[in-house]
Design a protein around this motif. Structure first.
Motif, mmCIF file in Angstrom:
data_model
loop_
_atom_site.group_PDB
_atom_site.id
_atom_site.type_symbol
_atom_site.label_atom_id
_atom_site.label_comp_id
_atom_site.label_asym_id
_atom_site.label_seq_id
_atom_site.Cartn_x
_atom_site.Cartn_y
_atom_site.Cartn_z
ATOM 1 N N GLU A 135 -9.277 3.829 -2.304
ATOM 2 C CA GLU A 135 -10.378 4.110 -3.224
ATOM 3 C C GLU A 135 -10.061 5.310 -4.113
ATOM 4 O O GLU A 135 -10.341 5.309 -5.309
ATOM 5 C CB GLU A 135 -11.644 4.365 -2.412
ATOM 6 N N LEU A 136 -9.439 6.334 -3.535
ATOM 7 C CA LEU A 136 -9.185 7.576 -4.269
ATOM 8 C C LEU A 136 -7.952 7.504 -5.157
ATOM 9 O O LEU A 136 -7.911 8.127 -6.224
ATOM 10 C CB LEU A 136 -9.030 8.743 -3.282
ATOM 11 N N ALA A 137 -6.919 6.767 -4.728
ATOM 12 C CA ALA A 137 -5.628 6.868 -5.417
ATOM 13 C C ALA A 137 -4.998 5.536 -5.795
ATOM 14 O O ALA A 137 -3.956 5.532 -6.446
ATOM 15 C CB ALA A 137 -4.645 7.673 -4.563
ATOM 16 N N GLY A 138 -5.558 4.410 -5.375
ATOM 17 C CA GLY A 138 -5.002 3.132 -5.794
ATOM 18 C C GLY A 138 -4.766 2.181 -4.636
ATOM 19 O O GLY A 138 -4.556 2.598 -3.493
ATOM 20 N N ASP A 139 -4.764 0.900 -4.953
ATOM 21 C CA ASP A 139 -4.651 -0.126 -3.925
ATOM 22 C C ASP A 139 -3.264 -0.236 -3.310
ATOM 23 O O ASP A 139 -3.079 -0.976 -2.331
ATOM 24 C CB ASP A 139 -5.041 -1.492 -4.504
ATOM 25 N N ASP A 140 -2.279 0.461 -3.874
ATOM 26 C CA ASP A 140 -0.925 0.415 -3.299
ATOM 27 C C ASP A 140 -0.692 1.515 -2.267
ATOM 28 O O ASP A 140 0.422 1.678 -1.756
ATOM 29 C CB ASP A 140 0.138 0.491 -4.390
ATOM 30 N N MET A 141 -1.731 2.289 -1.924
ATOM 31 C CA MET A 141 -1.579 3.316 -0.902
ATOM 32 C C MET A 141 -1.357 2.675 0.464
ATOM 33 O O MET A 141 -2.036 1.715 0.829
ATOM 34 C CB MET A 141 -2.833 4.206 -0.836
#
Length: 258
Positions: free
Chosen positions: A96-102
């Motif tokens: 949610e904070l930094a992107g779906d590839d986390m």
């Protein structure tokens, strides 16, 4: 089960460099994690070379094994942790904070024993890490005890993630941590107390530290670190796995987070 509004979390993370996440664990779930945590601390779950003293520069503590106990990769040492809810919930917050590839880069435990009185020095996690073209990273710091100013709650400097990485140096002779010039008087510095089961998330360049524990109780924290799958592969290609497969001091490969 997080309670902090999602839009406000994302805005704070990108504007301030950190954000409270709200509740990630229920009281009953906190009890389960505490029980496993204590098995690490008492040695029932052997951490081997993944256990170190983040505050070793302070000298050998009286009546304790470490000043600040850091155990890298608890989920690798005790895979049952991956079947419990925290990793899935923290991953959802990181995406949610930094992107779906986390994805999960590494996890760790940091305990401040009663009256250990050893601060974790001011630092930026990125100062521990290899240079990567994509610097997105999320560290989620989960309180398993009441986290207060007196027992070592996290302090952050608002907006510091938007400034260059400061020069860092070893925190004392032979210490297990690095530090940079900063203080609680830094403009934007503020403590973030948490209740058990609550968490705070910060970026890799955000300045943070915690005071020593001057209370009668433990200050147990579970920290989960996320970055993109592509950048994790670049890390691994450079031999950096945060102590998973080597006996290099874990803190040098991981990065202190309170």
């Amino acid at each position: 089960m997080t309670t902090q509004p999602r839009n406000s979390r994302r805005l704070a993370f990108h504007t301030d460099g950190y954000t409270p996440t709200g509740l990630l664990l229920s009281p009953d779930e906190v009890k389960v994690y505490r029980a496993i945590y204590d098995r690490f601390l008492n040695g029932e779950i052997d951490a081997g070379d993944k256990r170190s003293d983040l505050g070793s520069a302070a000298g050998v503590p009286s009546g304790a094994t470490e000043n600040i106990t850091q155990i890298m990769w608890p989920s690798a040492l005790h895979p049952e942790l991956l079947d419990l809810p925290l990793h899935q919930r923290a991953l959802a917050v990181a995406r949610e904070l930094a992107g779906d590839d986390m994805v999960l880069d590494f996890d760790m435990l940091i305990d401040k024993a009663p009256h250990s009185n050893t601060p974790t020095p001011w630092h930026q996690d990125a100062a521990y890490w290899v240079d990567l073209p994509d610097t997105r990273a999320v560290s989620i710091w989960v309180a398993l005890d009441p986290s207060t100013i007196d027992n070592g709650c996290m302090w952050y400097v608002r907006g510091s993630h938007g400034t260059p990485i400061r020069p860092h140096r070893p925190a004392g002779g032979g210490g297990g941590a690095i530090e940079c010039d900063c203080s609680e008087n830094e403009p934007g510095a503020a403590p973030v107390p948490l209740n058990p089961g609550e968490a705070a998330a910060h970026g890799g360049a955000t300045l943070h530290y915690s005071r020593g524990n001057s209370t009668d109780g433990h200050r147990r924290a579970y920290i989960l670190n996320y970055r993109s799958a592509a950048m994790i592969q670049l890390e691994r290609d450079q031999g950096m796995d945060h102590g998973l497969s080597s006996n290099v001091r874990a803190v040098r490969n991981g990065g202190a987070s309170g």
